[in-house]
Design a protein around this motif. Structure first.
Motif, PDB file in Angstrom:
ATOM      1  N   ASP A  85       0.873  -1.175   0.000  1.00  0.00           N
ATOM      2  CA  ASP A  85       0.000   0.000   0.000  1.00  0.00           C
ATOM      3  C   ASP A  85       0.909   1.222   0.000  1.00  0.00           C
ATOM      4  N   ILE A  86       0.888   2.001  -1.102  1.00  0.00           N
ATOM      5  CA  ILE A  86       1.779   3.161  -1.221  1.00  0.00           C
ATOM      6  C   ILE A  86       0.970   4.380  -1.612  1.00  0.00           C
ATOM      7  N   ASP A  87       1.176   5.487  -0.898  1.00  0.00           N
ATOM      8  CA  ASP A  87       0.581   6.786  -1.228  1.00  0.00           C
ATOM      9  C   ASP A  87       1.663   7.706  -1.783  1.00  0.00           C
ATOM     10  N   TYR A  88       1.277   8.560  -2.766  1.00  0.00           N
ATOM     11  CA  TYR A  88       2.226   9.467  -3.416  1.00  0.00           C
ATOM     12  C   TYR A  88       1.730  10.906  -3.334  1.00  0.00           C
ATOM     13  N   LEU A  89       2.701  11.835  -3.315  1.00  0.00           N
ATOM     14  CA  LEU A  89       2.382  13.261  -3.289  1.00  0.00           C
ATOM     15  C   LEU A  89       2.449  13.898  -4.672  1.00  0.00           C
ATOM     16  N   GLU A  90       3.180  13.268  -5.596  1.00  0.00           N
ATOM     17  CA  GLU A  90       3.360  13.838  -6.923  1.00  0.00           C
ATOM     18  C   GLU A  90       3.043  12.799  -8.001  1.00  0.00           C
ATOM     19  N   ASP A  91       2.911  13.278  -9.253  1.00  0.00           N
ATOM     20  CA  ASP A  91       2.518  12.420 -10.368  1.00  0.00           C
ATOM     21  C   ASP A  91       3.497  11.283 -10.614  1.00  0.00           C
ATOM     22  N   ASN A  92       2.960  10.246 -11.284  1.00  0.00           N
ATOM     23  CA  ASN A  92       3.762   9.138 -11.811  1.00  0.00           C
ATOM     24  C   ASN A  92       4.555   8.406 -10.727  1.00  0.00           C
ATOM     25  N   HIS A 101       4.585  -2.631   3.179  1.00  0.00           N
ATOM     26  CA  HIS A 101       4.866  -3.879   2.475  1.00  0.00           C
ATOM     27  C   HIS A 101       4.819  -5.007   3.496  1.00  0.00           C
ATOM     28  N   ILE A 102       3.853  -5.907   3.345  1.00  0.00           N
ATOM     29  CA  ILE A 102       3.710  -7.007   4.289  1.00  0.00           C
ATOM     30  C   ILE A 102       3.384  -8.299   3.542  1.00  0.00           C
ATOM     31  N   LYS A 103       3.489  -9.399   4.259  1.00  0.00           N
ATOM     32  CA  LYS A 103       3.084 -10.682   3.709  1.00  0.00           C
ATOM     33  C   LYS A 103       1.558 -10.783   3.735  1.00  0.00           C
ATOM     34  N   ASN A 104       1.011 -11.342   2.671  1.00  0.00           N
ATOM     35  CA  ASN A 104      -0.433 -11.582   2.635  1.00  0.00           C
ATOM     36  C   ASN A 104      -0.724 -12.910   3.325  1.00  0.00           C
ATOM     37  N   TRP A 142      -6.975  -8.960   1.857  1.00  0.00           N
ATOM     38  CA  TRP A 142      -6.725  -8.429   3.203  1.00  0.00           C
ATOM     39  C   TRP A 142      -5.370  -7.741   3.287  1.00  0.00           C
ATOM     40  N   LEU A 143      -5.304  -6.745   4.167  1.00  0.00           N
ATOM     41  CA  LEU A 143      -4.051  -6.202   4.693  1.00  0.00           C
ATOM     42  C   LEU A 143      -4.100  -6.484   6.187  1.00  0.00           C
ATOM     43  N   SER A 144      -3.362  -7.491   6.609  1.00  0.00           N
ATOM     44  CA  SER A 144      -3.475  -7.959   7.985  1.00  0.00           C
ATOM     45  C   SER A 144      -2.094  -8.279   8.539  1.00  0.00           C
ATOM     46  N   ASP A 145      -1.785  -7.718   9.720  1.00  0.00           N
ATOM     47  CA  ASP A 145      -0.498  -7.988  10.363  1.00  0.00           C
ATOM     48  C   ASP A 145      -0.622  -7.675  11.847  1.00  0.00           C
ATOM     49  N   ASP A 146      -0.428  -8.683  12.689  1.00  0.00           N
ATOM     50  CA  ASP A 146      -0.557  -8.510  14.134  1.00  0.00           C
ATOM     51  C   ASP A 146       0.527  -7.621  14.719  1.00  0.00           C
TER      52      ASP A 146
END
Length: 287
Positions: A85-92, A101-104, A142-146
């Protein structure tokens, strides 16, 4: 999804079961506004290298020598994979502001379908079956991590997607002898896509529905299936398949904790997999 055939035999009602694995990737992204900018990719989710145990059952009934109907369903259970799951502030995809970054660790899916086919016999060893049908499939990622928590609550976010719509396709069967048959299957699906998510650690979002997605799209499916007849009642098969699905741009509707809501652009959703399954076909009725 694997179809069966009456073929140039006296099979009237057959039931098939399969078990195997899918190797899947799925991703989606949203922009910063409805115009697809500010930035053009604001947030992107990717589930990659998913290994999914897959089980299916279907039944095929033939009326006379030309017309047939088929219905079935499948269930999948995710064994392992990766998610980001990555969020960006600028284009491209530049200047990331958040990265995960986690294990599914979990996930599930199911699908149901039905179609009708009309049988042509160009030769003693060939059969062609155009078909029209409808399919619905639902997938929960899912995004799941204890190890990741906030306020005593661990990360356990979900994204449930639905792909549904009509399809057209054809099956081609080559039967060089009484023991062996090779089937090829190709389908094109017109898709209505929808999804809803619960981002459980994001306090600015409402719960249990944090946002929802909607879009139009398509998917194509192809398979190759050799089948070996064991006796007059049983066939064994190997099903090898590939699927690619994609949507155009759509809507992302967010629901906020204060009761407000807002739209932005869903850029696209993409899903693909390779599949390998072993199966058995039982002939229950014959002409």
């Amino acid at each position: 999804m694997l179809s069966m055939t009456h073929g140039q035999t006296d099979d009237k009602l057959v039931v098939k079961g399969t078990a195997g694995f899918r190797f899947e990737n799925m991703n989606w992204s949203i922009a910063g506004n409805l115009q697809g900018s500010n930035p053009n990719i604001k947030s992107e989710l990717k589930w990659t290298d998913l290994v999914i145990a897959d089980f299916s059952v279907s039944g095929h009934y033939q009326f006379g020598n030309r017309f047939s109907v088929e219905a079935g369903g499948s269930f999948g259970k995710t064994i392992r994979g990766n998610v980001s799951d990555i969020d960006y502030l600028e284009d491209n995809r530049t200047n990331p502001s958040y990265q995960l970054h986690i294990k599914n660790k979990k996930g599930s899916d199911y699908s149901v379908f039905t179609h009708a086919g009309y049988h042509f016999y160009p030769s003693e060893s060939l059969e062609l079956v155009p078909n029209l049908g409808y399919k619905f499939s639902s997938h929960t990622y899912w995004l799941s991590d204890d190890r990741i928590e906030q306020g005593g609550i661990t990360l356990n976010s979900s994204y449930k997607s639905n792909w549904k719509g009509p399809y057209a396709g054809f099956n081609l069967f080559y039967k060089p002898n009484e023991k062996f048959t090779v089937q090829t299957n190709l389908q094109y699906h017109q898709i209505n896509y929808s999804a809803d998510a619960n981002w459980n650690l994001m306090t600015q979002f409402a719960h249990p529905k944090s946002f929802e997605h909607s879009a139009k799209g398509f998917q194509i499916l192809g398979s190759l299936t050799p089948m070996l007849r064991i006796n007059h009642k049983i066939k064994l098969l190997l099903d090898l398949g590939y699927l690619y699905a994609n949507t155009g741009d759509g809507n992302d509707l967010s629901f906020m904790a204060d009761g407000s809501h807002g739209y932005t652009r869903l850029n696209e959703v993409s899903r693909s997999y390779w599949q390998a399954r072993l199966g058995i076909v039982f002939r229950l009725l014959s002409d």
